[in-house]
Design a protein around this motif. Structure first.
Motif, PDB file in Angstrom:
ATOM      1  N   SER A 281      -3.238  -2.994  -1.992  1.00 30.03           N
ATOM      2  CA  SER A 281      -4.232  -2.504  -1.025  1.00 30.03           C
ATOM      3  C   SER A 281      -4.438  -3.497   0.108  1.00 30.03           C
ATOM      4  O   SER A 281      -5.474  -3.490   0.755  1.00 30.03           O
ATOM      5  CB  SER A 281      -5.568  -2.192  -1.708  1.00 30.03           C
ATOM      6  OG  SER A 281      -5.412  -1.185  -2.667  1.00 30.03           O
TER       7      SER A 281
ATOM      8  N   ILE B 114       7.034   2.697   1.321  1.00 29.06           N
ATOM      9  CA  ILE B 114       6.782   2.780  -0.126  1.00 29.06           C
ATOM     10  C   ILE B 114       7.868   3.594  -0.832  1.00 29.06           C
ATOM     11  O   ILE B 114       8.192   3.327  -1.989  1.00 29.06           O
ATOM     12  CB  ILE B 114       5.371   3.347  -0.414  1.00 29.06           C
ATOM     13  CG1 ILE B 114       4.961   3.086  -1.858  1.00 29.06           C
ATOM     14  CG2 ILE B 114       5.304   4.829  -0.079  1.00 29.06           C
ATOM     15  CD1 ILE B 114       4.812   1.645  -2.239  1.00 29.06           C
ATOM     16  N   GLU B 115       8.462   4.545  -0.158  1.00 31.48           N
ATOM     17  CA  GLU B 115       9.512   5.367  -0.756  1.00 31.48           C
ATOM     18  C   GLU B 115      10.730   4.548  -1.171  1.00 31.48           C
ATOM     19  O   GLU B 115      11.514   4.977  -2.009  1.00 31.48           O
ATOM     20  CB  GLU B 115       9.955   6.473   0.214  1.00 31.48           C
ATOM     21  CG  GLU B 115       8.892   7.496   0.509  1.00 31.48           C
ATOM     22  CD  GLU B 115       7.892   7.040   1.560  1.00 31.48           C
ATOM     23  OE1 GLU B 115       6.811   7.658   1.630  1.00 31.48           O
ATOM     24  OE2 GLU B 115       8.156   6.071   2.302  1.00 31.48           O
TER      25      GLU B 115
ATOM     26  N   THR C 213       0.851  -1.186   0.000  1.00 31.69           N
ATOM     27  CA  THR C 213       0.000   0.000   0.000  1.00 31.69           C
ATOM     28  C   THR C 213       0.885   1.234   0.000  1.00 31.69           C
ATOM     29  O   THR C 213       2.058   1.168   0.402  1.00 31.69           O
ATOM     30  CB  THR C 213      -0.922   0.070   1.243  1.00 31.69           C
ATOM     31  OG1 THR C 213      -0.136   0.310   2.407  1.00 31.69           O
ATOM     32  CG2 THR C 213      -1.749  -1.193   1.421  1.00 31.69           C
ATOM     33  N   ALA C 214       0.330   2.345  -0.426  1.00 34.19           N
ATOM     34  CA  ALA C 214       1.092   3.601  -0.414  1.00 34.19           C
ATOM     35  C   ALA C 214       1.342   4.061   1.024  1.00 34.19           C
ATOM     36  O   ALA C 214       2.359   4.674   1.309  1.00 34.19           O
ATOM     37  CB  ALA C 214       0.347   4.674  -1.202  1.00 34.19           C
ATOM     38  N   GLN C 215       0.440   3.737   1.929  1.00 37.06           N
ATOM     39  CA  GLN C 215       0.573   4.174   3.314  1.00 37.06           C
ATOM     40  C   GLN C 215       1.519   3.275   4.119  1.00 37.06           C
ATOM     41  O   GLN C 215       2.342   3.765   4.889  1.00 37.06           O
ATOM     42  CB  GLN C 215      -0.795   4.196   4.011  1.00 37.06           C
ATOM     43  CG  GLN C 215      -1.785   5.169   3.416  1.00 37.06           C
ATOM     44  CD  GLN C 215      -2.380   4.698   2.092  1.00 37.06           C
ATOM     45  OE1 GLN C 215      -2.500   3.504   1.842  1.00 37.06           O
ATOM     46  NE2 GLN C 215      -2.729   5.637   1.238  1.00 37.06           N
TER      47      GLN C 215
ATOM     48  N   GLU D 168      -1.920   6.348  -6.695  1.00 28.17           N
ATOM     49  CA  GLU D 168      -1.299   6.472  -5.372  1.00 28.17           C
ATOM     50  C   GLU D 168       0.164   6.039  -5.402  1.00 28.17           C
ATOM     51  O   GLU D 168       1.030   6.724  -4.856  1.00 28.17           O
ATOM     52  CB  GLU D 168      -2.029   5.596  -4.352  1.00 28.17           C
ATOM     53  CG  GLU D 168      -3.274   6.183  -3.778  1.00 28.17           C
ATOM     54  CD  GLU D 168      -3.853   5.291  -2.699  1.00 28.17           C
ATOM     55  OE1 GLU D 168      -3.100   4.868  -1.785  1.00 28.17           O
ATOM     56  OE2 GLU D 168      -5.056   5.010  -2.763  1.00 28.17           O
ATOM     57  N   LEU D 169       0.418   4.892  -6.029  1.00 26.79           N
ATOM     58  CA  LEU D 169       1.782   4.367  -6.073  1.00 26.79           C
ATOM     59  C   LEU D 169       2.685   5.228  -6.956  1.00 26.79           C
ATOM     60  O   LEU D 169       3.827   5.513  -6.596  1.00 26.79           O
ATOM     61  CB  LEU D 169       1.782   2.916  -6.541  1.00 26.79           C
ATOM     62  CG  LEU D 169       1.112   1.928  -5.581  1.00 26.79           C
ATOM     63  CD1 LEU D 169       1.064   0.542  -6.209  1.00 26.79           C
ATOM     64  CD2 LEU D 169       1.814   1.897  -4.240  1.00 26.79           C
ATOM     65  N   GLU D 170       2.166   5.654  -8.097  1.00 30.04           N
ATOM     66  CA  GLU D 170       2.963   6.519  -8.977  1.00 30.04           C
ATOM     67  C   GLU D 170       3.249   7.856  -8.298  1.00 30.04           C
ATOM     68  O   GLU D 170       4.359   8.377  -8.409  1.00 30.04           O
ATOM     69  CB  GLU D 170       2.257   6.711 -10.317  1.00 30.04           C
ATOM     70  CG  GLU D 170       2.306   5.460 -11.172  1.00 30.04           C
ATOM     71  CD  GLU D 170       1.539   5.570 -12.473  1.00 30.04           C
ATOM     72  OE1 GLU D 170       1.888   4.826 -13.399  1.00 30.04           O
ATOM     73  OE2 GLU D 170       0.585   6.380 -12.576  1.00 30.04           O
ATOM     74  N   ASP D 171       2.272   8.398  -7.574  1.00 30.37           N
ATOM     75  CA  ASP D 171       2.489   9.647  -6.829  1.00 30.37           C
ATOM     76  C   ASP D 171       3.562   9.475  -5.752  1.00 30.37           C
ATOM     77  O   ASP D 171       4.241  10.434  -5.387  1.00 30.37           O
ATOM     78  CB  ASP D 171       1.190  10.138  -6.194  1.00 30.37           C
ATOM     79  CG  ASP D 171       0.207  10.718  -7.209  1.00 30.37           C
ATOM     80  OD1 ASP D 171       0.594  10.910  -8.385  1.00 30.37           O
ATOM     81  OD2 ASP D 171      -0.962  10.952  -6.826  1.00 30.37           O
ATOM     82  N   ALA D 172       3.701   8.241  -5.252  1.00 26.89           N
ATOM     83  CA  ALA D 172       4.725   7.942  -4.244  1.00 26.89           C
ATOM     84  C   ALA D 172       6.085   7.671  -4.890  1.00 26.89           C
ATOM     85  O   ALA D 172       7.056   7.402  -4.191  1.00 26.89           O
ATOM     86  CB  ALA D 172       4.299   6.755  -3.407  1.00 26.89           C
TER      87      ALA D 172
END
Length: 79
Positions: A39, A49-50, A3-5, A68-72
């Motif tokens: 998810s 995620i970074e 997940t991105a979080q 979400e993932l691309e934004d991360a």
């Protein structure tokens, strides 16, 4: 799970130190996971995620999750 979080997570607690060491010494982290793992959160965190550079997954990834993932900063490759 991924997940991105929460980043990359697993349920396998015993292998966690090995996985974390592999992430620590790698120059590039490529995650291969089918869309059913997205998810989803496991019991323990492998890395944020970074730290994930590339995700290779199937076309079941939803547009919101992909964004979400691309934004991360994760590059998404659909196979």
């Amino acid at each position: 799970g991924l997940t991105a979080q929460e980043g990359l997570t697993k349920h396998d607690i015993e292998a966690l130190p090995i996985r974390q060491r592999m992430v620590e010494i790698s120059r590039q982290l490529i995650c291969v996971a089918d869309s059913s793992k997205l998810s989803v959160t496991g019991l323990v965190s492998v890395c944020p995620i970074e730290r994930v550079d590339v995700l290779i997954t199937d076309d079941g990834i939803g547009p919101d999750m992909r964004k979400e993932l691309e934004d991360a900063g994760v590059k998404i490759i659909i196979v």
